[in-house]
Scaffold this active site. Sequence first.
Site, PDB file in Angstrom:
ATOM      1  N   GLN A 172      59.289  59.284  41.878  1.00  0.00           N
ATOM      2  CA  GLN A 172      59.759  58.201  42.720  1.00  0.00           C
ATOM      3  C   GLN A 172      60.994  57.494  42.512  1.00  0.00           C
ATOM      4  O   GLN A 172      61.681  57.750  41.317  1.00  0.00           O
ATOM      5  CB  GLN A 172      58.493  57.183  42.515  1.00  0.00           C
ATOM      6  CG  GLN A 172      58.741  55.694  43.459  1.00  0.00           C
ATOM      7  CD  GLN A 172      58.632  56.188  44.986  1.00  0.00           C
ATOM      8  OE1 GLN A 172      59.637  56.412  45.551  1.00  0.00           O
ATOM      9  NE2 GLN A 172      57.381  56.331  45.716  1.00  0.00           N
ATOM     10  N   PRO A 229      56.741  59.599  49.303  1.00  0.00           N
ATOM     11  CA  PRO A 229      57.555  58.955  49.904  1.00  0.00           C
ATOM     12  C   PRO A 229      58.476  57.791  49.400  1.00  0.00           C
ATOM     13  O   PRO A 229      57.554  57.028  49.036  1.00  0.00           O
ATOM     14  CB  PRO A 229      56.969  58.701  51.387  1.00  0.00           C
ATOM     15  CG  PRO A 229      55.962  59.877  51.548  1.00  0.00           C
ATOM     16  CD  PRO A 229      55.254  59.627  50.006  1.00  0.00           C
ATOM     17  N   CYS A 230      59.567  57.796  49.254  1.00  0.00           N
ATOM     18  CA  CYS A 230      60.334  56.775  48.609  1.00  0.00           C
ATOM     19  C   CYS A 230      60.650  55.569  49.528  1.00  0.00           C
ATOM     20  O   CYS A 230      61.207  54.657  49.046  1.00  0.00           O
ATOM     21  CB  CYS A 230      61.461  57.319  47.558  1.00  0.00           C
ATOM     22  SG  CYS A 230      62.764  58.103  48.811  1.00  0.00           S
ATOM     23  N   GLN A 231      60.885  56.067  50.824  1.00  0.00           N
ATOM     24  CA  GLN A 231      61.214  55.112  51.798  1.00  0.00           C
ATOM     25  C   GLN A 231      60.673  53.519  51.556  1.00  0.00           C
ATOM     26  O   GLN A 231      61.299  52.621  51.755  1.00  0.00           O
ATOM     27  CB  GLN A 231      60.975  55.427  53.043  1.00  0.00           C
ATOM     28  CG  GLN A 231      61.681  56.703  53.491  1.00  0.00           C
ATOM     29  CD  GLN A 231      61.024  57.884  53.339  1.00  0.00           C
ATOM     30  OE1 GLN A 231      59.820  57.913  52.582  1.00  0.00           O
ATOM     31  NE2 GLN A 231      61.322  59.162  53.965  1.00  0.00           N
ATOM     32  N   PHE A 246      59.885  52.118  49.194  1.00  0.00           N
ATOM     33  CA  PHE A 246      60.589  51.387  47.758  1.00  0.00           C
ATOM     34  C   PHE A 246      61.965  51.533  47.509  1.00  0.00           C
ATOM     35  O   PHE A 246      62.356  51.262  46.627  1.00  0.00           O
ATOM     36  CB  PHE A 246      59.825  51.826  46.617  1.00  0.00           C
ATOM     37  CG  PHE A 246      58.241  51.768  47.036  1.00  0.00           C
ATOM     38  CD1 PHE A 246      57.633  50.600  46.825  1.00  0.00           C
ATOM     39  CD2 PHE A 246      57.391  52.816  47.240  1.00  0.00           C
ATOM     40  CE1 PHE A 246      56.284  50.383  46.990  1.00  0.00           C
ATOM     41  CE2 PHE A 246      56.235  52.625  47.498  1.00  0.00           C
ATOM     42  CZ  PHE A 246      55.567  51.299  47.383  1.00  0.00           C
TER      43      PHE A 246
END
Length: 186
Positions: A109, A70-72, A74
């Site tokens: 990512q 999950p990129c949230q 960062f």
Amino acid sequence: PFAAQWIRNLIVAKHIVAGEVDERSIVDVRTDDIRGFTQCHFFAGVGVWSYALRLAGWPDDRPVWTGSCPCQPFSAAGRSGGFGDERHLWPHWARLIAELEPECIFGEQVASADGLAWLDFVCADLEAAGYAVGAVDTCAAGFGAPHIRQRLYFVGQLEHAESEQVGIPGRTRQSGSAAGDVGDAD
């Protein structure tokens, strides 16, 4: 559930490698749950890693693990909570990698400043576990995505891997949640 069903539909249509779809969070996945699988696709969203590997000529029975954590944590759009964010799931994936030592790993990512810090963390973990690691920062539009966001892609190759063929051919798991839960789905 939506992403997991999407993956099941892709399996039925034979667009991606056949396998088991597991909708659990990666937090709940144990090594015995995935031991013996040839391919594991964590955080699989809608099956893009399996599809991309096929397009690249990667055989369905060749071992590989993939994941787009999950990129949230960062991403500016995701509140940028960073390493303290509960959605930072790399440590859980890293645990499975360290315990089962898959031969080859691909991941992705967001390429923000925080994403680069995340990649440093990932590379350090993988190198400590015996992997040679390489990465590239590239524009997603260069691969057909309808946006220009920068993405980080990385590969880890186990340095002491003795062969390309390890595991039980045909057994695959993919992570089926776009929301960051890890369900292994294929």
